[in-house]
Design a protein around this motif. Sequence first.
Motif, PDB file in Angstrom:
ATOM      1  N   TYR A 182     -28.132 -47.828  -7.718  1.00  0.00           N
ATOM      2  CA  TYR A 182     -27.357 -46.938  -7.264  1.00  0.00           C
ATOM      3  C   TYR A 182     -25.972 -46.743  -7.153  1.00  0.00           C
ATOM      4  O   TYR A 182     -26.002 -47.259  -5.658  1.00  0.00           O
ATOM      5  CB  TYR A 182     -28.216 -45.473  -6.903  1.00  0.00           C
ATOM      6  CG  TYR A 182     -29.518 -44.964  -7.549  1.00  0.00           C
ATOM      7  CD1 TYR A 182     -29.391 -44.677  -8.524  1.00  0.00           C
ATOM      8  CD2 TYR A 182     -30.913 -45.944  -6.941  1.00  0.00           C
ATOM      9  CE1 TYR A 182     -30.504 -44.663  -9.879  1.00  0.00           C
ATOM     10  CE2 TYR A 182     -31.811 -45.614  -8.028  1.00  0.00           C
ATOM     11  CZ  TYR A 182     -32.744 -44.412  -8.887  1.00  0.00           C
ATOM     12  OH  TYR A 182     -33.513 -44.832  -9.900  1.00  0.00           O
ATOM     13  N   LYS A 183     -24.815 -46.716  -7.569  1.00  0.00           N
ATOM     14  CA  LYS A 183     -23.250 -46.433  -7.095  1.00  0.00           C
ATOM     15  C   LYS A 183     -23.623 -44.918  -6.016  1.00  0.00           C
ATOM     16  O   LYS A 183     -24.436 -43.750  -6.591  1.00  0.00           O
ATOM     17  CB  LYS A 183     -22.436 -46.692  -7.771  1.00  0.00           C
ATOM     18  CG  LYS A 183     -22.653 -48.338  -8.615  1.00  0.00           C
ATOM     19  CD  LYS A 183     -22.371 -49.330  -7.198  1.00  0.00           C
ATOM     20  CE  LYS A 183     -22.283 -50.384  -7.672  1.00  0.00           C
ATOM     21  NZ  LYS A 183     -21.730 -51.174  -7.003  1.00  0.00           N
ATOM     22  N   PRO A 184     -22.422 -44.743  -5.100  1.00  0.00           N
ATOM     23  CA  PRO A 184     -22.095 -43.581  -5.056  1.00  0.00           C
ATOM     24  C   PRO A 184     -21.293 -42.826  -5.407  1.00  0.00           C
ATOM     25  O   PRO A 184     -20.593 -42.931  -6.766  1.00  0.00           O
ATOM     26  CB  PRO A 184     -21.537 -44.116  -3.034  1.00  0.00           C
ATOM     27  CG  PRO A 184     -21.803 -45.488  -3.097  1.00  0.00           C
ATOM     28  CD  PRO A 184     -22.569 -45.955  -4.578  1.00  0.00           C
ATOM     29  N   ASP A 185     -21.532 -41.519  -5.423  1.00  0.00           N
ATOM     30  CA  ASP A 185     -20.805 -40.711  -6.908  1.00  0.00           C
ATOM     31  C   ASP A 185     -19.676 -40.377  -5.119  1.00  0.00           C
ATOM     32  O   ASP A 185     -19.029 -39.638  -4.664  1.00  0.00           O
ATOM     33  CB  ASP A 185     -21.338 -39.504  -6.998  1.00  0.00           C
ATOM     34  CG  ASP A 185     -20.856 -38.442  -7.365  1.00  0.00           C
ATOM     35  OD1 ASP A 185     -19.727 -38.558  -7.891  1.00  0.00           O
ATOM     36  OD2 ASP A 185     -21.779 -37.911  -8.626  1.00  0.00           O
ATOM     37  N   GLY A 186     -18.573 -41.030  -6.175  1.00  0.00           N
ATOM     38  CA  GLY A 186     -17.273 -40.589  -4.996  1.00  0.00           C
ATOM     39  C   GLY A 186     -16.695 -39.178  -5.352  1.00  0.00           C
ATOM     40  O   GLY A 186     -16.189 -38.619  -4.195  1.00  0.00           O
TER      41      GLY A 186
END
Length: 243
Positions: A182-186
């Motif tokens: 999972y990637k961070p939610d900016g």
Amino acid sequence: MSNPGPLGQPPHVPPTPAPGWQPAPVPGAAPARRRGWLVPVLVGVAAVVVLCCGGAIAVVATGDTTTGDATSPAAAPASPETGGSSPADEGAPAKKPKKDEPAEEEKPKAYGVGDPVRGGDFQFTVHGVKCGLTQVGTDFLNKKAQGSYCRVSVTTKNMTKKAQMFHADNVLRAEDGEGREYKPDGVAAMYGNDDAQGFLDEINPGNSVRANVFFDVPKGVKLKTLVFDAGLFTLAEDAVVTL
């Protein structure tokens, strides 16, 4: 020379024996014995001498050989230091050389919550994780999750001698128990931090910034690890923290 005769008489000349004449044997005289026994006696004596002397010579030669074997350094048993082999070594099976065993790979050190870890130009410390958030922000300004948010509180410190730009979206990623990434939610980070910390922060050498990083995951999913990317232009390895 003839013997002179009586005075006034011519000398007496004995008659010359005729050819082939031999004197008559003396009556009663025994003929001379032949010495035929001498040769066998000499042969017997010589044989006895040879047997006696030959035995003595054999004894002396045997004694010399035995003494030489016992005292000669060449006959002494070779010691292990000189490279000789003992009877036990000769009877034992030859040892096979050990094959080069592959060296065990060093496992990366395991880090947990509260442990400072180095990732590229920064040092990271995870303070805690909270999952199950449906939205981030206020009632009027917020960002709703597709599933639910996991909020990770992280302190980032610049470990170089120059100012570095920190953006959580390019540095962190998370994984769950099934290995999904999972990637961070900016955008959620902008609503979930005061002054949008963690979003394009320029950090000077030795300074640190504490920020919340948000991951949008399916409902009920919990994060297992956080990975801090060391970057493309460094030989350092990524740092992994177990949550």
